[in-house]
Every structure is written in structure tokens, then in C-alpha cells.
Design a protein around this motif. Sequence first.
Motif, short mmCIF file in Angstrom:
data_model
loop_
_atom_site.label_atom_id
_atom_site.label_comp_id
_atom_site.label_asym_id
_atom_site.label_seq_id
_atom_site.Cartn_x
_atom_site.Cartn_y
_atom_site.Cartn_z
N ALA A 57 42.42 12.40 -22.20
CA ALA A 57 41.99 13.02 -23.50
C ALA A 57 40.36 13.18 -23.16
O ALA A 57 39.81 14.46 -23.46
CB ALA A 57 42.08 12.31 -24.72
N THR A 58 39.62 12.16 -22.55
CA THR A 58 38.20 12.39 -22.32
C THR A 58 38.07 13.47 -21.09
O THR A 58 37.18 14.30 -21.33
CB THR A 58 37.73 11.18 -21.80
N GLU A 64 37.22 21.13 -22.00
CA GLU A 64 37.04 22.17 -22.94
C GLU A 64 35.59 22.55 -23.32
O GLU A 64 35.32 23.74 -23.62
CB GLU A 64 37.54 21.34 -24.53
N ILE A 65 34.69 21.65 -23.23
CA ILE A 65 33.26 21.96 -23.49
C ILE A 65 32.72 22.73 -22.27
O ILE A 65 31.85 23.86 -22.62
CB ILE A 65 32.50 20.48 -23.58
N HIS A 70 40.74 27.33 -25.57
CA HIS A 70 41.73 26.77 -26.61
C HIS A 70 42.82 25.76 -25.65
O HIS A 70 43.51 24.98 -26.18
CB HIS A 70 42.53 27.81 -27.37
N TYR A 71 43.15 26.23 -24.58
CA TYR A 71 44.21 25.28 -23.89
C TYR A 71 43.63 23.96 -23.57
O TYR A 71 44.71 23.11 -23.91
CB TYR A 71 44.41 26.08 -22.25
N TRP A 72 42.44 23.67 -23.14
CA TRP A 72 41.97 22.45 -22.99
C TRP A 72 42.02 21.70 -24.40
O TRP A 72 42.45 20.27 -24.45
CB TRP A 72 40.70 22.22 -22.28
N GLN A 75 45.44 20.51 -24.85
CA GLN A 75 45.87 19.44 -24.18
C GLN A 75 45.25 18.18 -24.80
O GLN A 75 45.99 16.92 -24.52
CB GLN A 75 45.37 19.83 -22.73
N LYS A 76 43.85 18.24 -24.99
CA LYS A 76 43.22 17.17 -25.43
C LYS A 76 43.70 16.51 -26.95
O LYS A 76 44.03 15.21 -26.93
CB LYS A 76 41.89 17.37 -25.92
#
Length: 107
Positions: A57-58, A64-65, A70-72, A75-76
Motif C-alpha cells: 500500500a505504501t 499514485e503521487i 486512479h489505477y494506483w 490498488q492502494k
Amino acid sequence: MTNYKQVVYQSQLNHKSKLVLRRRTRKRFNPRIFIDRTIKTTAIISLLFTGFTGVGATGFWGMEIATSSHYWQQQKKTCLGIMLVSFSGFLGSALIGAGFSIQRDKF
């Protein structure tokens, strides 16, 4: 010469010429030991899985950053959900193990 508890394992003559029978007892299935080991294994596996999904998740949060995708983010959120479920499994197995421990000690 077998009964349900013992099996004749080996016969020997000792130094005084007496027949010595060595017996090996059969191991019986003990449900308490099985349940205790299952609870400990579940706690360890769920705690490890919590750690691994937390690292995932990290990593997805970093992606994502970096990419603003939006995919990441999906997943997060998936990893965080799995992490929550596995940590709940750890807490539940620890609670059940503590309950069995207190019941055995008869507090």
C-alpha cells in the motif's frame, strides 16, 4: 502382544541374560495441541500478511503521487482493505488463543 497404547519396539538381552523389552508408545491425536498450533500459525501468518500488504500500500501510494493515476489509487485501497482484514484476523486469533489459555488455567 499389542494393545491400543503400546507396541513392542525391540527386544534385547542385557548383560545379565534377561530379556528386556523396550516399548514405544503411540502418539495420540491431541486436539488441544492441534488447536493451539493452528491459532499460533494463523496469528503469525496474518501478521506477516499485514506487513506485506502495508508495504504494498505504501508503494502504491508513492506511485499514485508520482503519476496521479486512479489505477494506483484503486490498488492502494485494495491493499489497505486486505491489510485491515488480515490485521483483524491477527487480533481475532490472539483473542481466541488468550481465551483458550485462560480456560486451561481456570482463572
